[in-house]
Motif scaffolding. Structure first.
Motif, PDB file in Angstrom:
ATOM      1  N   SER A  22       0.823  -1.197   0.000  1.00  0.00           N
ATOM      2  CA  SER A  22       0.000   0.000   0.000  1.00  0.00           C
ATOM      3  C   SER A  22       0.861   1.251   0.000  1.00  0.00           C
ATOM      4  CB  SER A  22      -0.909  -0.015   1.228  1.00  0.00           C
ATOM      5  OG  SER A  22      -1.690   1.144   1.289  1.00  0.00           O
ATOM      6  N   ARG A  23       0.480   2.220  -0.831  1.00  0.00           N
ATOM      7  CA  ARG A  23       1.182   3.496  -0.897  1.00  0.00           C
ATOM      8  C   ARG A  23       0.316   4.567  -0.238  1.00  0.00           C
ATOM      9  NH1 ARG A  23       5.295   4.974  -3.639  1.00  0.00           N
ATOM     10  NH2 ARG A  23       4.356   6.945  -4.292  1.00  0.00           N
ATOM     11  N   SER A  24       0.950   5.376   0.614  1.00  0.00           N
ATOM     12  CA  SER A  24       0.224   6.371   1.389  1.00  0.00           C
ATOM     13  C   SER A  24       0.767   7.766   1.121  1.00  0.00           C
ATOM     14  CB  SER A  24       0.335   6.067   2.883  1.00  0.00           C
ATOM     15  OG  SER A  24       1.692   6.155   3.302  1.00  0.00           O
ATOM     16  N   ALA A  25      -0.083   8.745   1.363  1.00  0.00           N
ATOM     17  CA  ALA A  25       0.302  10.145   1.227  1.00  0.00           C
ATOM     18  C   ALA A  25      -0.275  10.938   2.388  1.00  0.00           C
ATOM     19  CB  ALA A  25      -0.195  10.724  -0.093  1.00  0.00           C
ATOM     20  N   VAL A  26       0.443  11.977   2.787  1.00  0.00           N
ATOM     21  CA  VAL A  26      -0.072  12.976   3.718  1.00  0.00           C
ATOM     22  C   VAL A  26      -0.031  14.321   3.001  1.00  0.00           C
ATOM     23  CG1 VAL A  26       0.271  14.215   5.881  1.00  0.00           C
ATOM     24  CG2 VAL A  26       0.604  11.741   5.804  1.00  0.00           C
ATOM     25  N   VAL A  27      -1.160  14.998   2.987  1.00  0.00           N
ATOM     26  CA  VAL A  27      -1.297  16.308   2.357  1.00  0.00           C
ATOM     27  C   VAL A  27      -1.565  17.344   3.447  1.00  0.00           C
ATOM     28  CG1 VAL A  27      -2.607  17.723   0.734  1.00  0.00           C
ATOM     29  CG2 VAL A  27      -2.188  15.297   0.236  1.00  0.00           C
ATOM     30  N   ILE A  28      -0.764  18.396   3.468  1.00  0.00           N
ATOM     31  CA  ILE A  28      -0.953  19.503   4.399  1.00  0.00           C
ATOM     32  C   ILE A  28      -1.554  20.671   3.621  1.00  0.00           C
ATOM     33  CG2 ILE A  28       0.141  21.101   6.014  1.00  0.00           C
ATOM     34  CD1 ILE A  28       2.465  19.042   6.204  1.00  0.00           C
ATOM     35  N   MET A  29      -2.775  21.026   3.946  1.00  0.00           N
ATOM     36  CA  MET A  29      -3.425  22.188   3.335  1.00  0.00           C
ATOM     37  C   MET A  29      -2.973  23.423   4.111  1.00  0.00           C
ATOM     38  SD  MET A  29      -5.312  20.926   0.849  1.00  0.00           S
ATOM     39  CE  MET A  29      -6.739  21.966   0.469  1.00  0.00           C
TER      40      MET A  29
END
Length: 203
Positions: free
Chosen positions: A2-9
């Motif tokens: 599984s590939r994950s991402a964290v996005v900071i708005m």
């Protein structure tokens, strides 16, 4: 795997643009300085959660030197939020990121109570649930994670109100999505919220 991402708005930490509701207490320059510190903290804890991809999705653009520093320090990617209300911008970021990842967690910079352990728990929860949230004490949420884009969670939402999380729960139930909730944290939006800052952040 599984590939994950964290996005900071994130909003660029510019005086008169960032954390404007704190200007009566801190002044425009002080509010912008705190915004930059909160941005750096969010990037640090997100990087320590070791997602496959870490991104700052910025507004009005990604040209501020603070974004360049974070890109160098943490190897994060920079993107821009574009036009539209908050929900449109969030949904667009999820569509883009989830085209390349199996799950994504999105945070802002307003909740210093979010830590690396919380982000890791949120990413793990997405192995089992369609969505994960960290509610905010003001009735919104400080973190949302998804496995697939869900326009229904963003269209026509009355943002910056005390009903955001409860309305989101209602929409999740109506669409049959399964979600997890982690312990709530405070946002720092108004002068009264400054008590939730870690010691020394205003010195």
């Amino acid at each position: 795997m599984s590939r994950s991402a964290v996005v900071i708005m994130a909003k660029a930490p510019v005086a008169g643009l960032a954390k404007t509701r704190l200007i009566p207490a801190l002044g425009a320059a002080g509010a912008a300085a705190l915004a930059e510190r909160m941005l750096a903290h969010a990037a640090q804890v997100a990087a320590e959660a070791t997602p496959d991809t870490l991104e700052v999705c910025a507004t009005p653009d990604a040209a501020h030197p603070a974004f360049d520093r974070l890109a160098r320090d943490h190897g994060l990617q920079l993107a821009t939020q574009g036009d539209g209300d908050l929900g449109q911008r969030m949904h667009r970021a999820f569509v883009r990121v989830l085209a390349l990842h199996d799950c994504a967690v999105m945070i802002g910079t307003d909740a210093p109570g979010l830590d690396t352990t919380c982000l890791r728990r949120a990413l793990r929860a997405l192995a089992e649930y369609d969505a994960v949230f960290v509610p905010a004490l003001d009735g919104g949420y400080a973190l949302i994670g998804l496995r697939q884009p869900q326009a229904c969670l963003f269209d026509g939402m009355a943002w910056s109100t005390a009903e955001v999380m409860s309305n989101t729960r209602g929409r999740m139930k109506a669409t049959g999505l399964r979600w997890a909730e982690l312990p709530p944290v405070p946002d720092v939006d108004e002068p009264a919220d400054l008590v939730h800052l870690p010691a020394g952040w205003l010195t």
